[in-house]
Each structure stands twice: as structure tokens, then as C-alpha cells.
Write a protein that holds these residues in place. Sequence first.
Motif, mmCIF file in Angstrom:
data_model
loop_
_atom_site.group_PDB
_atom_site.id
_atom_site.type_symbol
_atom_site.label_atom_id
_atom_site.label_comp_id
_atom_site.label_asym_id
_atom_site.label_seq_id
_atom_site.Cartn_x
_atom_site.Cartn_y
_atom_site.Cartn_z
ATOM 1 N N UNK A 113 8.344 0.318 -7.945
ATOM 2 C CA UNK A 113 9.021 1.486 -8.721
ATOM 3 C C UNK A 113 10.335 1.787 -8.896
ATOM 4 N N UNK A 114 11.031 1.513 -8.072
ATOM 5 C CA UNK A 114 12.636 1.515 -7.475
ATOM 6 C C UNK A 114 13.181 0.823 -8.815
ATOM 7 N N UNK A 115 12.580 -0.168 -9.367
ATOM 8 C CA UNK A 115 13.161 -0.881 -10.476
ATOM 9 C C UNK A 115 12.702 -0.685 -11.722
ATOM 10 N N UNK A 116 11.309 -0.488 -11.665
ATOM 11 C CA UNK A 116 10.637 -0.583 -13.025
ATOM 12 C C UNK A 116 10.693 0.710 -13.792
ATOM 13 N N UNK A 117 10.881 2.008 -12.955
ATOM 14 C CA UNK A 117 11.419 3.174 -13.701
ATOM 15 C C UNK A 117 12.833 3.024 -14.616
ATOM 16 N N UNK A 118 13.686 2.871 -13.868
ATOM 17 C CA UNK A 118 15.191 2.869 -14.201
ATOM 18 C C UNK A 118 15.166 1.578 -15.518
ATOM 19 N N UNK A 119 14.347 0.602 -15.345
ATOM 20 C CA UNK A 119 14.455 -0.505 -16.356
ATOM 21 C C UNK A 119 13.782 0.318 -17.760
ATOM 22 N N UNK A 120 12.712 0.833 -17.677
ATOM 23 C CA UNK A 120 12.153 1.688 -18.680
ATOM 24 C C UNK A 120 13.110 2.509 -19.332
ATOM 25 N N UNK A 121 13.845 3.514 -18.521
ATOM 26 C CA UNK A 121 14.710 4.405 -19.070
ATOM 27 C C UNK A 121 15.969 3.608 -19.756
ATOM 28 N N UNK A 122 16.264 2.620 -19.341
ATOM 29 C CA UNK A 122 17.342 1.779 -20.089
ATOM 30 C C UNK A 122 16.786 1.305 -21.488
ATOM 31 N N UNK A 123 15.563 0.837 -21.340
ATOM 32 C CA UNK A 123 15.051 0.294 -22.736
ATOM 33 C C UNK A 123 14.732 1.164 -23.762
ATOM 34 N N UNK A 124 14.596 2.582 -23.018
ATOM 35 C CA UNK A 124 14.335 3.898 -24.042
ATOM 36 C C UNK A 124 15.824 4.235 -24.490
ATOM 37 N N UNK A 197 19.114 -5.895 -7.610
ATOM 38 C CA UNK A 197 20.174 -4.952 -7.681
ATOM 39 C C UNK A 197 20.626 -4.522 -8.931
ATOM 40 N N UNK A 198 20.336 -3.243 -9.187
ATOM 41 C CA UNK A 198 20.610 -2.460 -10.573
ATOM 42 C C UNK A 198 21.341 -1.345 -10.157
ATOM 43 N N UNK A 199 22.346 -1.046 -11.025
ATOM 44 C CA UNK A 199 23.497 0.000 -10.767
ATOM 45 C C UNK A 199 22.519 1.232 -10.326
#
Length: 613
Positions: A113-124, A197-199
Amino acid sequence: MEEEFKVENVHGSAIMASARKENREYRVKKYDFKRPDKFSLEQIRTLSIVHESFCRLVTVSLSGKIRKKIDLSVAQVDQLAYFEFIDSIPDPTAIAVVNMHPLRGSAIIQIDPDISFPLCDLLFGGSGMESVENRELSPMERSVSSSIADVLLKDLAVSWEPLIHLEPEVGQIETNPQMAMIVPPTEMVVLVSLKVVLEGHEGRINFCIPFLTIEPLIEKLSAQYWFSRVRNEREDCVPSENIISLKLDCEVLTEAEDLSLRQIGQLRKGSLVRLPLFGEGHSYLRAGGETVMDLTHKKIRSAMKFQVAESRLRDSGVVPGFLNVNQKADSFNEDSIKSLAEEMKKLSRTLTEKIDRLSLNQEQLSDQVFFSTEGDQPAALQKREPFGFIGLPDIPLLYELLSGENKQAVALILSRLDSGLGAELLGHFPKELQPDIIKRIGTMDRVSPEIINKVEKVLLGSFNKIAESSEPDVKGVEKVTQILSLSPRSVESHIIGSLDKSDSHFSEEIKKRMFVFEDIVLLDSRAVARLAQRVDLKDLCLAMKMVAEDSVREHIFTSIPPAEADELKKCLEEKGRVLITEVDKAQQRIVSVIRQMEEEGEMLIGRADEMID
């Protein structure tokens, strides 16, 4: 006995077996029957090498998709029982069940979840700084997660190419680990854990492969296979005749005496440098930047003659690193040439058939474009706006669907809606969320058409499901409206009056369906003239903006005084773009005045059985 088994060497007398020697020591290895090792250390290292390449590919492709820098590296490769993997991951989490065709069975890609939620936010279109929540993925986040998994699988197929031509595809997206039991709990799996590692965020992407799935490739997971593969590729790489015939720049060189940096710096045009080996007749030939031959030379008369002393090529007639071209050509016999000719004929026939089908499809497409109406044209040729199926009556339902969604997804939908519909939808959200949604719209980054299509598909699917379940109710209201429209006036008044007291909402719904603004043609000219005196002319102008029938406009223009008709026409000509919601509100205000005038007896709405030409 237990103390003896802890040491590396065990005396034969302590071993319970028939084929043993009591006076000999045996080396023993612990074996856990609940957790048997299926992969050797060499195979684990090979898998680590394969997925290091995978990390490099994903770092590039995923960074391009989300337009943010993301780093992936192999954190750990280990073997364990499947239940140990399931128990170690968070619940809920993002899980993609992957079909590993042509291998048997499935694999698991799990994103923290630490990565999946930020990734979805970026794609939106968000900033990627979305706070991590302990909740399941929403329907739209599930759809976008499958897009992330597609990127991973595309690069996975490339990195696995040395092992097998893999065609992985996402089977399903799950959030509960217990719903992703692809093998029995005690089955051994290999777990490739990748550090991401994502910002501002750090987490893991885990790739879990059951032993049963990867078993056909076990022999290839060895250093011997990899080195033999590299050697075979080098030997199988045969240069063509054109390459052999290429002309290269060649140069004859000899070694000079050793010079210091100071001496090199003092060299000028005309300076002399001693060539000790040249005097002894030693030099060498370079071609294409490589030394290929050692030469000897001597001066005959006034010309310098060079002779090959030793070739540095491995074999005569062979380019370094390649097989002899003539030797390779000799391997073709008459049978193989005939077989190749037959194969070429088959390919030619197949290609001809495909070209014919393509030509036929192009002709059919041209006919559809030039000889069909807009509604009959292929969907790909019809221009449409995203979320164009949403209208004003759908806003309450849309809010219910979006109330539990990702807030950046809500901002994405609002930014694509008509401004009037967007304002209506925003008003349904709690006041404390409205500023955040507006800020997200204002700072939204570019969103790919693929993501917009996925969001629209999820939303349309939800609308269709609700429409299917509520279809009988809608038809019931329509049927009631039709019955009352053909009923005597006294019956209609009695029923509507009773419903006003018992169920005002249902009564209002019937009234809306019984008379709409376009039904103004049912009023006679005097009634329309009196109506024009009771309503604001600006409301009448605004209400007529969405009227497509010329008969409705003409009936209004001919019923009111000429001066007012001219003023109304001028208003319609000068009126620019308006919000759909404003038009709906203006029409509702005029319909309310008509109902009020009918109740007061100032006009009579003509019905089908009362109209006389």
C-alpha cells in the motif's frame, strides 16, 4: 542423541539405517520436511541476476508512465512455503494474479500500500504525495492497478526471454491475500522481493512464483547454461558475404621509444623520435582499430616491402569470434533448400490472404463513412467527450458512487464534466472536502487517455448495473404518467392531490414526467400569450436554447405580440454558450408557472382526447 545431531559429523552408531557402518562418521545435513528446499543457491543467484535486469527495465518504463523518478532494486530472493508469503504481506493490499503462459499455473505480483496508493494518485493526475490509507482498493484504483501490472509484465517478459518466451497476463486483481490461493499453503515458492523508492515513499513489490510453475526452467537456472548460451549465440552469429567484403581502413604501426610527459610536451614539428623496433624490421597491421597481424619489413631499392610474420586471427579465413562462412554455407543441402522454398510459399499465400481481407475491410469502412448516418458509423470514428453519458439527473447517483473513491479520481472526473454538472456534483460533497477537490483539479497533471478510458469504463459499468436493477421502477413511473395523461381531469386531480399528501416526492416525479417545457405546444395561443406576461422574458429565452423542434419555437413566436417575439428572437441570436443546468432550471420555473396557472383556471392543457382540429 539430540546433542550428536547438532554437530556436522555424526557417528555411524547414531544413525538408524541398515546400510551403515558403526565405526565410521557421516556428514549430515538438516532437512525440514515441512519446508523442503527446491532451489539450489546457484538457481537463486541466477533468478536474482534475471530480476536485476527486470528492475532496470521497470525503472525506465514506469518512470515514463507516471512522469516521476522511481527506483527499483532486488532486495531479496528466497524460497519459502506459500503460506509464509501470504502471512507476511499486509491485508488489504494490491495483488495481481498472473497467468504465466506457456508455463503451468499462475504467479503473484503484490504491491505494498505504501507504493500502490501513490502510484494510483500519480496516474489520476495527482502529485503522488497521497497519504497511505488502510483500506481496500476502490473499483477505479483496481482498474488502474491492472495498468501498472501490465507495465511490470511487459518488462518481465523481456527479462525472462533468455529462459523462455513468456506471455504473462493479468488474470484478476485481489485485495485480500486469502483470496489469492494459487497453490496449496505448504507448496514451495520462490519470492523475488523488489525495493521500490518513489518520491517520499518506500515499499516493496513482491513477485511470488510457485515451484510447480517454474519447474520446467530449473535446468536453465545455472551458470553452465548461461555461459553455454552466450558461447552458442556467438558461434551461431554468422556474418553475411556483404560484411566479409567490407573495406576497412588499415594502418601499419611500430612502437617508438618511451617518452616522458615533459619530452612529449617539448615535441615540435620536425622533432626526431627514435623507433628502435622499426630499425629491427618489426611492425604490425591494424584494421578496424584491432591489431590483426605482425609484420616484418625491409627496404628493397627505394621501396619499403612488408611481409606477414604472424597472423593474430584464430583461423585462416575466419573473422574473429565467428564461424567460417563457407563452412556454414556447406551445411545447406538440396532437401533443406526445398523445405525452405515450401515454407516461403506458405508464408506468401498467408500474406496474400491477409492483404485481401484488409482491403475488403477498408472498402467496408469507406462505405460506412460515406453512406451511413453519424449514429451508424463505427464507434472509433465518432467523436465524443469523456463521461458524456452523465446528465443532470445522474448527479445524485454519481455522488453515491464517488463518495468512497480516490479523491484524485473524483477530481479527474469533475475536470472532464460539463462545468454546470461539475458544480452540481461538487455541491453534494461535504464542505470540508470541497476545497481539497478544487485544489486537486487546479494542480492536476496530464492524464493519459488510457487511464481516462479505464475510469470511464468502471463508472459506466456501475451505472449500467444500477440501471438494470432499477429498470422496473422507471417503467412503472412512465406507465403511471401515460395512464394519468389519458384519464379524465377529475380522476387525475384526485390522484395527484392524494399523492401530494401521502408521498410528495413520488407525486412531484409524476408531475415532472406529465408535462415538460416542449409540451407548451399543447397550449393555445392565448394561453401562451398570458404565460409570456407571467414569466421573465430572459427565462423564456434561456429555456428555448435547448429546444430542437422548430414547431415549438414557431408556436411561441406566433402566440406572443410581435414586439415581444422580435425581442425574444434577438435574445436567442445574441445568447452565447450557457450552462445546461441553467437551461434546465429556467424550463422548470416556466413549467411551475404553467401548473400554477392551470390550477388557478387561467389555462387548460389540451389532452389527446380533448384536442379538436
